[in-house]
Design an enzyme around this catalytic site. Sequence first.
Site, PDB file in Angstrom:
ATOM      1  N   CYS A   1      -2.923   5.657   7.412  1.00 14.95           N
ATOM      2  CA  CYS A   1      -2.965   6.803   6.506  1.00 14.95           C
ATOM      3  C   CYS A   1      -3.315   6.400   5.081  1.00 14.95           C
ATOM      4  O   CYS A   1      -3.809   7.214   4.321  1.00 14.95           O
ATOM      5  CB  CYS A   1      -1.673   7.608   6.564  1.00 14.95           C
ATOM      6  SG  CYS A   1      -0.235   6.732   5.977  1.00 14.95           S
ATOM      7  N   GLY A   2      -3.096   5.158   4.682  1.00 11.77           N
ATOM      8  CA  GLY A   2      -3.440   4.788   3.314  1.00 11.77           C
ATOM      9  C   GLY A   2      -4.778   4.066   3.187  1.00 11.77           C
ATOM     10  O   GLY A   2      -5.206   3.733   2.083  1.00 11.77           O
TER      11      GLY A   2
END
Lengths: 243, 370
Positions: A197-198
Site C-alpha cells: 500500500c505504500g
Amino acid sequence: MGGSSVCDGTLSLDEFNASARALVTKWRGIDVDALPDWEWRPCRKMGVPSETEGFVALEGVYRTRAGGQIEESSDDSVPDDAVEHDTSVQSSRDNVHLYDFHIVYSFSYKVPVLYFQGLQAGMHISEHYCGYLLPLFSFLIANICNLSLGGQLLTLDEIKKDLPPHSLQLLNKSKWTFITREEHPHLSRPWFTLHPCGTSDWMKLLLHKLGDKDRSLQYLPAWLSVAGQAVGLKIPLKLYCSS
Amino acid sequence: MAAAPRGQEAAAWSEEAARLVWGGAVPLQVHLHDADVTALPPPPPFLTLGPRIGYFPLLVSTIKAHFSSSLPPGVDTVWFEYKGLPLKWYIPIGVLFDLLCADPERPWNLTVHFRGYPADILSPCEGEDSVKWNYNNSLKEAAFIITGNSKNVMNMSQADQLAMWESVRKGDLDSYMNISTKLKLGPFEEDFLVRTSSLEPRQGSDEPESPGSVKPCRVPVRLYVRRVQQDLEDLEDAKPVSDWESVSYINRPFEIRKEGGRSYIALEHALETLLPEFFSSKLTARAADPEPGATTPDSEPDDSGTSPGTPHDEKPASASLQETDVAKKTKLKLVRVQGIELDMDIPFLWVANNLKNPECYLHVCVYVGA
C-alpha cells in the site's frame, strides 16, 4: 501514455511487463554468480499460458547463516569485505534455507508486489558453495551445489531469523501491514508478501531523479533495491550501472 | 443537491438492497471431523446461520462451545472443510457458498476441524484478529482503487476503525453506514458522471482537480471463476471443487473510461473486459455451429416492434451479438453475486453499488464450462 503514470510512482501492466523483461535481460548479462537468474513466468488461465500476464521469479536462492544467531554475528564473526568463499559446508542442513522470490503485478495498487517463501533445504549438502557475504545483514546467500529441493516450508518464526534487523523491528511493530502471509495471486497458495500500500509513495521519491526516458524500464531495479533489502535479498550494484 | 424524487427513490432502493445483503445468511450444519471426536456417542452436528458478509473464523467460538465436551486436549487450529476442500477463511461465507455449492444446499453441510491445519493451502489464521486485518487491508486496497490512495482509510480514527469492524462483525448496517460514509468510497454515479465528489466538494482536498479532466472510474472487483463440465445441464450434477487450483481468483478493478454517449455499462460488458477469454471464443463457436446465420433477426418478424433496443437495420451488430451468445453458451454458465443469478444486461455500476460487501469489493462467482 507510458511516462505519465510512472511519475506518480505507479506502473501500468505494459510498463511492468517491459520493465520485467529488461530486468531479466540485464540480470542475465551481469555476472551474478551467487544468485540464479530471474525468469519470466506466464500466468496460466484455465491451464493456458497467458500472453500478456505473468510474473518474474528468482527461485532457489540459498541462504545460510554464517553461524549462530543473526543478531550477534554482525560485529565479530563476519568480515566486512568478504566477497567470495570456497568452503566446505559441514553445517547441519537446518542452517540452510532456500528462498523463492516472485514479483507480481498488482492491478489494484498498480505497483509490483514481492511474494516470497522459504524452504528448509533438503539433504545432501556436498561440495562447496560460492558464497556471497552480505556485509549489512550478515548472512550468506549462497549457491550450493547438489542441494536437493523440496523441504518443509519455513514458518514466519523461522523466516524472521533470516530477516535483516530493521525489517525485524518493523515486523514486530506492524505485524499486519508489513510482511504478511497472503494468497499468491497466481499460485493460489499462501506466500509471504510485502504489503504494497505504500509502494507508489516511496517509488515516486525514488524515481524523481531519473530521466524521463527510461523511467519505466528502471522501475523494477529501483523498486528491487528497496523491496529486496527488506527481505535480505542483496541486489548486485552492477544492476544499476548504465551500459 | 440532487434531491429529485427519482434520486430519493433510487436511494431508498439502495438502502433496501444493502439491508438484504447485510441480512443474508447461509444455514449451516457443522459436523465435527471424525478424527477430532473424543467422546461417545459423537456429538450431533451444530446448526447455525453464517452471515453472507461474515467470515468463518468469527463463528468459531460458538461452534467450539457446542463441541467442547468432545474435543481432544491441546491447542486448537480451527478450519472448515466442504467435500474435502479446505475453506479459505478470508473469503466471505456467502461467496464461498455461491462458489462451492453449485446447487445451493440448505443447510450447507460442513466439517469443522480443530487439528491438522493445512498450512500449505490456507494462510494461517489467528482468529478474529486475522480476519479483522484481512478486512482492513481489503478496505484499504478498495480505497486505493477507488480514490487513488488509501489515505481515507489510513487516517480513520482508532475509534472509527474499531466501530466499523464491530459493525461488520455484528452485521449492524446502521453503524456501518455512519462510519463508511465518511470514507467517501461510493456510490459510483450510475449515470456515469464519474466524479464521485461532484455533489459535495471535498474539504481540504489536496489535489487540485482540473475542470474537465474526468478520472477513469475504478471499481474494486474480485472474481472467482470455477470450471464445471462443459456439458453440464443441471447444476446439481456439477462435480465438487476438489482443489483451489481449479478456481481462478482474479482480483482486478474494473476500469471505466469515459466514452462518448455511453450511459451505462452492462454487467456483460464488465465481465467481458475482465474475462476476455470466455467471451472471445467466437471462432470456436463458429466452428462448432456451421450455420450461425440460421436465425437472423429478419427471420423473426414478430419480434420487430417489441425490441426498440436492437434496431434491425444494424445487421452486423446483431450477428456478432449472436455469435457472442453462442460463445457464452459454450463457455459461461452462470454468474452469481450475493446468491443471485444475475441478468447479464443489468447495469454494472448498480450491481457494484448495491451488491458489494462491506469492504467495498464486489465479489462475483462465475461458472464456466471447460
